[in-house]
Design a protein around this motif. Structure first.
Motif, PDB file in Angstrom:
ATOM      1  N   ASN A 182       0.815  -1.210   0.000  1.00 49.62           N
ATOM      2  CA  ASN A 182       0.000   0.000   0.000  1.00 49.62           C
ATOM      3  C   ASN A 182       0.852   1.264   0.000  1.00 49.62           C
ATOM      4  OD1 ASN A 182      -2.298  -1.528  -0.035  1.00 49.62           O
ATOM      5  ND2 ASN A 182      -2.749  -1.291   2.137  1.00 49.62           N
ATOM      6  N   LYS A 183       1.927   1.254   0.753  1.00 50.56           N
ATOM      7  CA  LYS A 183       2.795   2.427   0.783  1.00 50.56           C
ATOM      8  C   LYS A 183       3.482   2.639  -0.565  1.00 50.56           C
ATOM      9  CE  LYS A 183       3.688   2.311   5.769  1.00 50.56           C
ATOM     10  NZ  LYS A 183       2.916   3.532   6.038  1.00 50.56           N
ATOM     11  N   GLY A 204       0.784   3.730  -3.062  1.00 51.30           N
ATOM     12  CA  GLY A 204       0.315   5.074  -2.736  1.00 51.30           C
ATOM     13  C   GLY A 204       1.272   6.168  -3.144  1.00 51.30           C
ATOM     14  N   TRP A 264      -1.824   2.862   3.850  1.00 52.56           N
ATOM     15  CA  TRP A 264      -1.726   3.807   2.734  1.00 52.56           C
ATOM     16  C   TRP A 264      -1.141   5.138   3.202  1.00 52.56           C
ATOM     17  CZ3 TRP A 264      -3.025   3.792  -2.475  1.00 52.56           C
ATOM     18  CH2 TRP A 264      -3.544   2.602  -2.953  1.00 52.56           C
TER      19      TRP A 264
END
Length: 468
Positions: A169-170, A173, A208
């Motif tokens: 997610n990071k 994102g 995120w």
């Protein structure tokens, strides 16, 4: 069969429970026959309206609630302030249109406290769905894209999967233009979430980073999923607005009490959260709990009842952003918590009550059963052991304080009103809502007057929260 002697009384509106002299029956009769909850809930919903934490509307509601507490006879009415990161205000410029296929314009709403897009952006829509370790191999495919959140399949190692999902997610994102999703509701209803606290965003959305983030209705998201599964390319024009207008502000909880006549240092806390989401008017989440708290005070004072322990009424703010008002209250009162008898929270809408949860702690069941005994006449008998709802009792329970959550019928709540634009007054049916006030008020009274103390537990994580 009803004795003839009582028939005239029944025709005059005097019910059988009101003829009995126990405080519990007097409380239930007053709520049922002369209650002010409908009037007060209508004002909070229709005149004040949505109450996003940090907003001017919530500030108005807090002031109104403090005056009502005083009007209904509370002592020591005051605000307890705590630091809050920022005020966020929704814009009117959220926009979403397909540039391909049907060219459909879709309604979208920005997640509060996330950044806005830089004007209207046009980009390809790509779904983030599949096996997490495989997705990590090609994160660059999300660069410059609008990412549609989908189910991420774990690996066989659960703990390793959780780490990988956060990493995925990071990475995605950082590359995405924006993220879009929908939540539980159908039939064109939205579901709002959001918080200025990164810990909340990390917990609920899997790590995120802060990116423009929009909520679609579930039906529109399903349409996008169908198109992508067929291998079609989708391009979208997207604009998400809203802005942080103030930083480093003060938020507050509203507090009042009835001092105990014999054990004033021991406390039964009755409460709910006054804040709400901003698309509807916050009637069932949590105007109903706020007004139930207020009505509990009004009824006890109106009847002239004098509790042995202090009953403290607290309207929390910030519940929707991670129960930050309750956390602040627990921190501020840490030296007093050992004297708390019980905390009772109403935060599950306007449905019929069924009982109170014990958050996994069976040692609380005997005293709770005693407190609930007068409620058998209205069918409130359930004591779920394992249930855990994210609400304002949580920080107290983690601190070892007995915390009880009113369990209710949630059919309409989770199908329609929860965090949605339809959270409005017409969803409240008095014949279902009023018994929940009776349950809260009677249980609060009984805990304040019973001879036994409710045992505290070792501070730490709650039993049954999945994090042990």
């Amino acid at each position: 069969m009803t004795p003839r002697l009582l028939l005239p009384l029944l025709f005059l509106g005097v019910s059988l429970p009101s003829l009995q002299s126990t405080p519990a029956n007097q409380i239930m009769a007053e709520i049922r026959e002369r209650g002010k909850a409908a009037e007060d809930l209508a004002y909070l919903s229709d005149n004040i309206g949505p109450r996003l934490t940090g907003s001017e509307n919530l500030e108005r509601a807090e002031g109104w609630m403090a005056e009502k507490l005083k009007e209904y006879g509370a002592e020591n009415v005051h605000f307890e302030s705590y630091d809050y990161p920022s005020r966020w205000e929704r814009g009117s410029d959220d926009y979403c249109r397909l540039l391909t296929q049907s060219k459909r314009q879709m309604t979208i709403h920005a997640m509060p406290w996330n950044p806005a897009t830089k004007g209207t952006v046009e980009a390809e829509v790509v779904a983030l769905t599949g096996r997490v370790d495989e997705l990590l191999k090609d994160v660059d495919r999300y660069k410059g894209k609008i990412v549609l959140l989908g189910p991420i399949n774990p690996t066989s190692d659960e703990k390793e999967s959780a780490k990988l999902v956060h990493q995925l997610n990071k990475e995605v994102g950082r590359r995405a233009v924006a993220m879009i999703t929908s939540m539980e509701h159908e039939d064109g209803k939205f579901t709002m979430y959001g918080s200025p606290y990164d810990s909340y965003f990390d917990e609920y959305f899997g790590g995120w980073p802060r990116v423009p983030f929009g909520f679609l209705i579930r039906e529109d998201r399903s349409m996008l999923v169908r198109l992508l599964r067929k291998g079609e390319k989708i391009r979208m024009a997207l604009r998400l607005g809203g802005a942080i207008t103030k930083t480093n502000i003060k938020e507050r909880n509203v507090v009042g009490e009835i001092r105990g006549s014999e054990m004033p240092d021991e406390v039964v806390l009755v409460g709910g959260h006054l804040d709400s989401w901003d698309l509807g008017t916050g009637t069932t989440d949590n105007g109903t709990g706020s007004i139930a708290t207020l009505e509990t005070l009004r009824v006890i004072k109106k009847l002239g009842l004098k509790p042995k322990r202090t009953i403290r009424f607290v309207l929390f703010s910030g519940e929707e952003q991670g129960s930050c008002g309750a956390h602040a209250y627990v921190a501020a009162h840490k030296d007093e918590l050992s004297k708390f008898q019980a905390v009772l929270i109403h935060d599950l809408g306007a449905g019929k009550p069924t009982g109170f949860t014990v958050q996994g702690y069976k040692e609380w069941m005997p005293t709770l059963k005693a407190a609930m005994a007068p409620l058998e006449s209205i069918g409130v008998t359930g004591i779920p052991v394992e249930k855990h709802w994210d609400s304002d009792q949580d920080p107290f329970v983690v601190a070892g304080v007995p915390g009880f959550f009113l369990d209710q019928d949630t059919t309409d709540y989770f199908a329609s009103t929860h965090h949605s634009q339809t959270d409005m007054l017409n969803h409240v049916k008095p014949e279902e809502y009023l018994p929940s006030i009776q349950a809260l008020a009677v249980a609060g009274w009984e805990f304040a007057n019973m001879a036994d103390r409710v045992p505290h537990v070792k501070p730490g994580k709650m039993v049954g929260d999945g994090k042990d």
